[in-house]
Scaffold this motif. Sequence first.
Motif, short mmCIF file in Angstrom:
data_model
loop_
_atom_site.label_atom_id
_atom_site.label_comp_id
_atom_site.label_asym_id
_atom_site.label_seq_id
_atom_site.Cartn_x
_atom_site.Cartn_y
_atom_site.Cartn_z
N SER A 168 -0.70 4.47 15.47
CA SER A 168 -0.66 3.49 14.37
C SER A 168 -0.62 2.05 14.85
N TYR A 172 -2.87 -0.79 13.29
CA TYR A 172 -2.25 -1.80 12.44
C TYR A 172 -1.52 -2.91 13.19
N THR A 178 4.28 -1.18 9.34
CA THR A 178 2.99 -0.50 9.16
C THR A 178 2.97 0.88 9.80
N ARG A 201 -1.73 -3.48 3.70
CA ARG A 201 -2.90 -3.07 4.48
C ARG A 201 -3.00 -1.56 4.57
N VAL A 202 -1.87 -0.90 4.78
CA VAL A 202 -1.87 0.56 4.83
C VAL A 202 -2.20 1.13 3.45
#
Length: 293
Positions: A168, A172, A178, A201-202
């Motif tokens: 992740s 991100y 995030t 954003r996620v």
Amino acid sequence: MKKSSNLTLVLAVLLAAAVVFSKQFLPSVAPQAPSGAGAGTELHFIDVGQGDASLIVSGESAVLIDGGKQSAGDTLVDYLTRHGVASLDAVVATHPHEDHIGGLVDVFEAFDVRAVYLSDEAMDTRIYEKLLDAIDAEGIQPEFPDIGDTIPLGENGVFTVLAPGAHSSETYGDDPNTWSLVLRLDADGCSALFTGDTTARVEEDMLAENLALLNCNVLKVAHHGSRTASGAAFLEAVSPEYAVISYAQGNSYGLPDEEIFERLAPIGTEIFETAIHGSVVLTMYNGEVGVAS
């Protein structure tokens, strides 16, 4: 005497016929949730101050998602004990921030835990090291679930991982929020979304990749009601009947942000806030969500 007997016989026949008719032709009444432990699935959003801790109970099975700050450890252990939790099928730490993992150290010392699920990214902090030490002391090998992986809840429920995916930080960046595991629970004909401290954003990626899995009855609002998450499009996709915001009154972050309430208003969501309502308990049974406290 014979007339009286005949009348009694006629009445008995008519009564029997009425019972048969009612069973075959009258509309059935929806079953009600039985009272007491073991009825459906309970969602406990525990008041741990400025942090997150959610206990999900179905029959004899219990899963804990996050555990608040280290200072909330005693509160968390006491809450689980008072609600009859003897062991935990699983503990999920959505991401390594202290206000989500701190209290879990005490949980591992107080309860038998069978499985642990962690975000795939770590932080070089003392509290995260203590958490890993506590997990190791239990002899548990933690798992790092990817999108689409599932976590069972007893015989009738399942969590599905919707975000953020493997590696992740590569996707991100270095914001630990995030990295938050986002879990969808399906149980007893209902659904709930646990979002950790995930960000807009996620959310955008979930809208693009898992739109069909977002609509849920219950939403644990991300990041204590911060405007950095819970975008209008995301909330519209989820369209929760109930939303819970976990935070402490007068926290230094000024959370929750007013925008979150404004975004939920058009949906008609009933909102609970742990700073105002204390620990919130919702029940899921036979396709309906109720408020236990």
